[in-house]
Design a protein around this motif. Sequence first.
Motif, PDB file in Angstrom:
ATOM      1  N   ALA A 267      51.974 -84.307  24.625  1.00 48.74           N
ATOM      2  CA  ALA A 267      53.156 -83.462  24.390  1.00 48.74           C
ATOM      3  C   ALA A 267      52.836 -82.275  23.488  1.00 48.74           C
ATOM      4  O   ALA A 267      52.100 -82.408  22.509  1.00 48.74           O
ATOM      5  CB  ALA A 267      54.261 -84.307  23.760  1.00 48.74           C
ATOM      6  N   MET A 268      53.412 -81.124  23.825  1.00 48.27           N
ATOM      7  CA  MET A 268      53.277 -79.944  22.978  1.00 48.27           C
ATOM      8  C   MET A 268      54.157 -80.169  21.744  1.00 48.27           C
ATOM      9  O   MET A 268      55.332 -80.490  21.860  1.00 48.27           O
ATOM     10  CB  MET A 268      53.730 -78.703  23.755  1.00 48.27           C
ATOM     11  CG  MET A 268      53.354 -77.408  23.099  1.00 48.27           C
ATOM     12  SD  MET A 268      51.568 -77.190  22.840  1.00 48.27           S
ATOM     13  CE  MET A 268      51.057 -76.468  24.407  1.00 48.27           C
ATOM     14  N   VAL A 269      53.578 -80.030  20.574  1.00 48.10           N
ATOM     15  CA  VAL A 269      54.330 -80.252  19.334  1.00 48.10           C
ATOM     16  C   VAL A 269      54.696 -78.924  18.706  1.00 48.10           C
ATOM     17  O   VAL A 269      55.859 -78.600  18.486  1.00 48.10           O
ATOM     18  CB  VAL A 269      53.512 -81.103  18.341  1.00 48.10           C
ATOM     19  CG1 VAL A 269      54.220 -81.187  16.993  1.00 48.10           C
ATOM     20  CG2 VAL A 269      53.288 -82.500  18.907  1.00 48.10           C
ATOM     21  N   SER A 270      53.684 -78.154  18.381  1.00 45.86           N
ATOM     22  CA  SER A 270      53.889 -76.849  17.757  1.00 45.86           C
ATOM     23  C   SER A 270      52.839 -75.960  18.407  1.00 45.86           C
ATOM     24  O   SER A 270      51.668 -76.034  18.058  1.00 45.86           O
ATOM     25  CB  SER A 270      53.696 -76.985  16.246  1.00 45.86           C
ATOM     26  OG  SER A 270      54.230 -75.887  15.565  1.00 45.86           O
TER      27      SER A 270
END
Lengths: 142, 396
Positions: free
Chosen positions: B196-199
């Motif tokens: 998952a893309m977090v930041s």
Amino acid sequence: MPQLPRTATWHLPVADLETAPYWEATASGRLLIKHCDGCGRDFFYPRSHCPRCWSSSTSWKEASGSGVVYTFTIVRQNDLPPFKERLPYVVAIVELDEGVRLTSNIEGCAPEDVRCGMKVRVAFREEARDEGSIFLPVFRPA
Amino acid sequence: MSKDVAVLGAGMHPWGKWGRNFVEYGVHAARAALADAGVDWQDVQFIAGGETVRNGYAGYVAGSSIAQALGWSGARVATAYAACASGASAIDIARARILAGLCDVALVVGADTTPKGFLAPSGGTRTQDPDWLRFFLLGATNPTYFAFYARRRMELYGSTEKDWAAVKIKNARHGLSNPNARYRKEVTEEEILASAMVSEPLRLLNICTTSDGGAAVLLTSLEYARKKGISDPVKVSAVSTVTPRFPKTVIDLPDIATDSAAAAAPPELTFRDSIAAAAYEEADLGPEDLDLAEVYDLSTALELDWYENIGLCKEGEAERLIRDGDTTLGGRIPVNPSGGLACFGEAVPAQAIAQVCEVTWQLQGRAQGRQVEDANVGLTINQGLFGHGSSVILTK
């Protein structure tokens, strides 16, 4: 911007003698930085003496309000209120024409359109709470 | 007079999410370090603890909390807080007391119990605390700052997600046989790029987690070590805890503003560079002398920054180092043979001590399954909040 929830855990910065002029200026649409009258350098965050030469002869200086995005991120995960409701949003480091850098948000464009080096201009986002409101400097594409 | 002190013992409590009292991990690590050194707790004259800010009052006085659990012995005590550099600050205090001749035997311990998820702001409402403001006004989480640095590498040097994945893959392999590592599992590039893309641009598998854990070292004067019959101990040859210099133009966690370089040129060395430079100067060594390094990979991309900060290569060349396998075990200069934060997760006050434990075992030739051949000199480095950072150089 969506209406922010008014939560007891999320208060506004409290202005003190050193920072009151800064917040008063943002409320009237101006961004101030500090200037040392002793050595001529600009500095930020605001404090009452120059961190370089220790002169206490310092003054407020109105920044042009324009700068460039130095680096940024699109935040896609943050459980802290009220940001969970704002996802995704952009946090960036902006370098002002005066050379100082600050951490802020980029608004007014799709997060995917933000680029390093992009020219931006300051805007002021009202943050209202039960105890009052402040105007936070944020940036928009110039 | 030698500026060296001996590391007679090292010990850890395995990293994980155990959910128990941090003192328990500290006691476990302390007893392991004492057993490793063959020294009795009653002979310890000074105990230094790394403070944890997430475990109430007992955490603020971690040194005495752990001393009490071990059994009050009349030892002198101190607790140090320097964010991620807390453990190294505790080591620095212990070393200074030994070098000042105030004691011969000092125990340094750090331990933490962490909540689930990202490290949240510490409790309370503090509307003039930059750390509080960045969280609550700007939504700037810790990964936000890691992402700032990663984005700069992309812009300046063409760093890619695949380079960062290579760091994670390397560290995951290094940690496979480390009994104290929390994650001992290989990871593939596909898994990393699908996480998952977090930041942006950092994904979940680029960011270190938070962990429970404990680490301890038993430091003594060289004379005490000799009396114990140990003539060639691993030695602490430098501890750097320098602060940044004006004008500081790099925004570090949790800064929300920084000086201007317009009217004054920034210092020749960035803050992170200067942490290592001070350690090298103190040890009278340079990057060419290193056999291994333990660097603070809060993110995979940040590990690449450290390669440059500690002088393994010039600015912009770190991607080449990871691609060429230079920093893999068996390569020119292995980095994070322990598996790093990628395999451990961060247990803040214990982490800098854990780095020192790993380098100690490497220099002793006891790092089973992850041993760097002929290791004589090792460096640890990290950066904490608010102008804290630390680097420790160990020699044999």
